[in-house]
Design an enzyme around this catalytic site. Structure first.
Site, PDB file in Angstrom:
ATOM      1  N   GLY A 198      -5.145  10.833  -1.062  1.00  0.00           N
ATOM      2  CA  GLY A 198      -5.846  11.824  -0.013  1.00  0.00           C
ATOM      3  C   GLY A 198      -5.445  13.092  -0.045  1.00  0.00           C
ATOM      4  N   GLY A 223       0.905   8.242   1.798  1.00  0.00           N
ATOM      5  CA  GLY A 223       1.710   9.140   2.851  1.00  0.00           C
ATOM      6  C   GLY A 223       2.686   9.987   2.042  1.00  0.00           C
ATOM      7  N   ASP A 232      -6.027   1.112   2.261  1.00  0.00           N
ATOM      8  CA  ASP A 232      -5.575   0.133   3.288  1.00  0.00           C
ATOM      9  C   ASP A 232      -6.296  -0.957   3.271  1.00  0.00           C
ATOM     10  OD1 ASP A 232      -3.465   1.646   4.298  1.00  0.00           O
ATOM     11  OD2 ASP A 232      -4.414   2.584   5.715  1.00  0.00           O
ATOM     12  N   LYS A 261       0.922  -1.140  -0.019  1.00  0.00           N
ATOM     13  CA  LYS A 261       0.090   0.180   0.256  1.00  0.00           C
ATOM     14  C   LYS A 261       1.062   1.265   0.053  1.00  0.00           C
ATOM     15  CE  LYS A 261      -2.482   3.642   1.519  1.00  0.00           C
ATOM     16  NZ  LYS A 261      -2.378   4.536   2.751  1.00  0.00           N
TER      17      LYS A 261
END
Length: 290
Positions: free
Chosen positions: A61, A28, A191, A25
């Site tokens: 995001g 970040g 996730d 994944k």
């Protein structure tokens, strides 16, 4: 000699993971820092060239939030999930599938890999259904935002598509967008998608890149390895909370589904993936089944 020692240290891990699947994944800070993006792409290409089959699931995001802000649309979150109306879903899909996914694919290909970008809509890769808050979460949620809109959860996966691509030498790069039975498009937590794919593929490892060292104990020290019992104890005592809670739960679900090991790794470090899977000490937290 130091360089030779590094290569020799990696050898048993390369042998162990040869022809095995590792689901990563990608999210970040590793997705926004230019140097880290380059290092990530190089890690993935090296894994493929030594015989490991990486499968990437990515988030996006911050990029979604940035575009929503530019368009004057407020981002709302409930228990870490973005409230997604139809307009927001269009923006989510545009950013994840049309921008972020293609950038990752381009970087990997630029460094010598053969990456293919996918969303859950491609080949019915991710069949999804609407996500509803459970009773505990619903009690803590204002009535006006009880309905999260087009937020979904995984219903079924077409792993044949992923396996076929990996067998032919390609690196699947998957945006966490699912399709419902009536053709609806759903926004799914990356996730969760990574964990579901790792379990369905019986992956050797699930690796979650984060913006922290890994899982910390009550004294703030990094936990190098822990089992499910220890993880549950830390959840019950509140040591594992906030954004780490869903990541650990996702790892445990993948382990119960057949994944051998799960790792939560600091993606802010150069070559974080290689350091975690091809060295004796690793850098993050390893979670094992019991």
């Amino acid at each position: 000699m130091d360089r030779a020692d590094i290569l020799l240290e990696a050898l048993p891990y390369i042998r162990r993971f040869y022809n095995k699947t590792i689901v990563i994944k990608y999210g970040g800070h590793a997705m926004v820092d230019e140097n880290l993006k380059k290092m990530f792409a190089m890690d993935i290409v090296m894994m493929k060239y030594v015989g490991i089959n990486p499968v990437i699931v990515h988030g996006g995001g911050p990029q979604i939030g940035s575009l929503l802000k530019e368009l004057g649309k407020e981002s709302k979150f409930v228990h870490g999930m973005r409230v997604t109306d139809k307009e927001t879903m269009s923006i989510v899909e545009m950013v994840l599938a049309g921008s972020v996914n293609k950038e990752i694919v381009g970087l990997i290909n630029h460094h010598g890999g053969k990456a293919v970008g996918l969303t859950g809509k491609d080949g019915n890769l991710i069949r999804a259904e609407k996500y509803f808050l459970d009773d505990d979460k619903a009690r803590d949620t204002p009535p006006e935002i009880m309905d999260l809109g087009l937020v979904g959860k995984v219903k079924k996966l077409n792993t044949d598509l992923i396996t076929a691509l990996a067998t032919d030498g390609y690196i699947p790069v998957i945006a966490p967008i699912g399709v419902g039975d009536d053709g609806e498009t759903y926004n799914i937590n990356a996730d969760i998608v990574a964990g579901e794919i790792a379990a369905a593929l019986l992956a050797e490892k699930l690796v979650l890149l984060t913006d922290v060292e890994g899982v910390l104990d009550a004294e703030g020290q990094l936990i190098n390895t822990m089992g499910e019992k220890e993880a549950n104890r830390l959840i019950e005592t509140g040591t594992i909370e906030g954004g780490m809670y869903p990541k650990v739960k996702c790892c445990m679900k993948a382990l119960r589904g057949g994944t051998q090991k799960a790792h939560i790794v600091d993606g802010r470090l150069n070559h974080a993936i290689l350091l975690e899977i091809l060295t004796d000490s690793g850098i993050g937290t390893e979670i094992v089944g019991e």
